[in-house]
Design an enzyme around this catalytic site. Structure first.
Site, PDB file in Angstrom:
ATOM      1  N   HIS A  24       7.570  -5.464  10.267  1.00 21.79           N
ATOM      2  CA  HIS A  24       6.470  -5.566  11.256  1.00 21.79           C
ATOM      3  C   HIS A  24       7.042  -5.983  12.603  1.00 21.79           C
ATOM      4  CE1 HIS A  24       3.067  -6.455   8.125  1.00 21.79           C
ATOM      5  NE2 HIS A  24       3.249  -5.165   8.305  1.00 21.79           N
ATOM      6  N   HIS A  80      -3.018   4.120   2.981  1.00 24.59           N
ATOM      7  CA  HIS A  80      -2.864   3.247   4.150  1.00 24.59           C
ATOM      8  C   HIS A  80      -2.063   3.975   5.224  1.00 24.59           C
ATOM      9  CE1 HIS A  80      -2.217  -0.258   6.534  1.00 24.59           C
ATOM     10  NE2 HIS A  80      -1.183  -0.763   5.922  1.00 24.59           N
ATOM     11  N   GLU A  82      -0.303   2.616   7.783  1.00 23.91           N
ATOM     12  CA  GLU A  82       0.872   1.956   8.382  1.00 23.91           C
ATOM     13  C   GLU A  82       2.145   2.722   8.000  1.00 23.91           C
ATOM     14  OE1 GLU A  82       0.914  -2.293   7.788  1.00 23.91           O
ATOM     15  OE2 GLU A  82       2.182  -2.578   9.559  1.00 23.91           O
ATOM     16  N   ASP A  84       5.169   2.282   7.158  1.00 26.92           N
ATOM     17  CA  ASP A  84       6.062   2.051   6.014  1.00 26.92           C
ATOM     18  C   ASP A  84       5.574   2.810   4.779  1.00 26.92           C
ATOM     19  OD1 ASP A  84       3.979   0.146   6.280  1.00 26.92           O
ATOM     20  OD2 ASP A  84       4.907  -1.192   4.837  1.00 26.92           O
ATOM     21  N   HIS A 146      -5.199  -4.344   4.261  1.00 28.26           N
ATOM     22  CA  HIS A 146      -5.310  -5.267   5.377  1.00 28.26           C
ATOM     23  C   HIS A 146      -5.533  -4.569   6.725  1.00 28.26           C
ATOM     24  CE1 HIS A 146      -0.974  -4.992   7.034  1.00 28.26           C
ATOM     25  NE2 HIS A 146      -1.053  -4.050   6.127  1.00 28.26           N
ATOM     26  N   ASP A 165      -0.780  -2.163  -0.176  1.00 23.62           N
ATOM     27  CA  ASP A 165      -0.149  -3.416   0.239  1.00 23.62           C
ATOM     28  C   ASP A 165      -0.592  -4.625  -0.588  1.00 23.62           C
ATOM     29  OD1 ASP A 165       1.677  -2.817   2.282  1.00 23.62           O
ATOM     30  OD2 ASP A 165       0.082  -2.635   3.758  1.00 23.62           O
ATOM     31  N   TYR A 193       4.371 -13.212   1.189  1.00 17.44           N
ATOM     32  CA  TYR A 193       3.694 -11.972   1.593  1.00 17.44           C
ATOM     33  C   TYR A 193       2.228 -12.268   1.903  1.00 17.44           C
ATOM     34  CZ  TYR A 193       2.507  -6.974   0.990  1.00 17.44           C
ATOM     35  OH  TYR A 193       2.086  -5.685   1.156  1.00 17.44           O
ATOM     36  N   HIS A 226       4.776  -2.360  -2.374  1.00 18.34           N
ATOM     37  CA  HIS A 226       6.020  -3.096  -2.093  1.00 18.34           C
ATOM     38  C   HIS A 226       6.381  -3.933  -3.321  1.00 18.34           C
ATOM     39  CE1 HIS A 226       6.075  -2.222   2.200  1.00 18.34           C
ATOM     40  NE2 HIS A 226       4.842  -2.667   2.327  1.00 18.34           N
TER      41      HIS A 226
HETATM   42 FE1  FEO Z   1       0.420  -2.434   5.823  1.00 19.23          FE
HETATM   43 FE2  FEO Z   1       3.203  -2.129   3.815  1.00 19.23          FE
HETATM   44  O1  FEO Z   1       2.100  -1.774   5.291  1.00 19.23           O
END
Ligand code: FEO
Length: 396
Positions: A24, A80, A82, A84, A146, A165, A193, A226
């Protein structure tokens, strides 16, 4: 990461990022690396659930090819936006241009703004289903768990939840399951996390957990995006999240300070001595030499916070100011906080700390403690007493 069949015809095809140390941007240090998990489900129709960081696109594609040619993919589920998790979508879609991308309305908007791809996109809402053959995928919108676009994907036939996530950990391992890895590292990373990413979202998380509980869906495996997969007692991580989301605390104090010429540091050590003398658990961090991500993790369950800073330019020193700004964004609740620090000719740091405590909605301790220049013996004793009083308040 070698391809692994985690359930019959359900493959883990993601990648391990062993070397990432900042996540991030620089808001999260990942000392144990991370993984970007993606899952390939083979049925009459083929679904790929999530992708990986863009720089790992080739590795993801090679992993998928070990199971099935990419043109066989019918659905690319984007839980999601984002990057990643979505970064490899453009590369994958080049190789399966007929695949349909599935996600929430916000996901569609977000993916377009990131990649400007002209993909066939199907918007789904909570409860919508896609039949793959013997298996079904059911979607659950989870806005602000999130990001606004976030969504969980559930496969009822396998009792498999893929919550992206949520329930993840930044933990790079050759093992794929939570029960195969060092449990201290696992829970350390799961807490870190939650604390650094999800802490401000507790109210939403509680509601979403309750919503899932009311649905009474059986969950045998939780496969996040993750870290490792929860297969033995997977609901233990859900219970942990429920406690963290409710801001449950333990009797523990975290003291964080920044000192210009050592006076505030002396005060900090004496305050800790006072807390320690009561038997209460306490941790002390000089924020200029500590890893902020680790400090935030230590704060996750602590009932008491004490923040100290020398005054500089009528305010806080910059590292402490940045740290407290981060803490404010996490919106911790159900805590008690106090402030302390040294000053030269005009204070200011304590006032700023107290303002942040108030703005954050943390309960302020009845008093603070400040000292001009260097504390003398009686002032150091006052610091010990201050720590003792604060500890009694936490224990009380
Ligand atoms: Fe909200 Fe693992 O990205």
């Amino acid at each position: 990461m070698p391809v692994l069949e985690i359930l019959p015809k359900v493959y883990s095809v993601g990648v391990v990022d062993w070397n990432v140390r900042n996540f991030h941007g620089h808001t999260y240090t990942t000392k144990r690396g991370t993984t970007y998990n993606a899952y390939l489900i083979i049925d009459e129709k083929v679904a790929l659930v999530d992708t990986v960081l863009g720089s790992f696109s080739d590795e993801l594609i090679e992993n998928i090819k070990q199971v099935i040619p990419l043109e066989k993919i019918d659905y690319l589920i984007a839980n999601h936006v984002e990057t990643d998790h979505s970064g490899a979508i453009p590369a994958v879609m080049k190789l399966c241009p007929k695949a349909k991308v599935i996600g929430t309305e916000k996901c569609k908007e977000g993916l377009y703004r990131y990649y400007y791809g002209n993909w066939d996109f199907q918007i789904v809402k909570s409860g919508d289903k896609i039949k793959l053959g013997k298996r079904t995928l059911v979607f659950l919108e989870t806005p602000m768990v999130h990001w606004p676009d976030s969504m969980f994907t559930y496969c009822p036939e396998e009792e498999l939840l893929m919550p992206n996530d949520a329930f993840g950990q930044h933990l790079a391992t050759s093992e794929r399951f939570a029960d195969q890895v060092d449990q201290c590292a696992l829970w350390d990373e799961a807490a870190k996390y939650y604390a650094n990413i999800l802490w401000p979202l507790g109210t939403v998380i509680i509601k979403k957990i309750e919503e899932v509980q009311k649905m009474k869906i059986p969950i045998k495996i939780i496969a996040p995006s993750h870290g490792v997969i929860w297969r033995k007692d997977p609901l233990q991580i859900v219970s942990k999240y429920a406690g963290w989301a409710k801001n449950d605390t333990i009797p523990k104090v975290v003291v964080v300070y920044e000192s210009m010429w050592g006076a505030t540091e002396k005060m900090a050590r004496k305050i800790v001595e006072g807390i320690n003398s009561t038997g209460l658990s306490v941790k002390l961090f000089d924020i200029t030499t500590s890893d902020r991500t680790e400090v935030i993790k230590e704060m996750l369950e602590a009932k008491g916070f004490i923040f100290g800073c020398s005054t500089h330019n009528n305010g806080m020193l910059p590292t402490m100011a940045g740290f407290l700004d981060f803490v404010k964004g996490l919106k911790p609740k159900n805590r008690i906080a106090a402030s302390f620090g040294s000053y030269g000719w005009a204070g200011g740091a304590i006032k700023q700390i107290e303002d942040i405590i108030q703005e954050t909605g943390i309960q302020a301790f009845a008093s603070n403690i400040s000292v001009q220049y260097m504390p003398d013996q009686s002032e150091l004793q006052r610091c010990v007493d201050f720590g003792r009083e604060f500890a009694r308040r936490i224990n009380g």
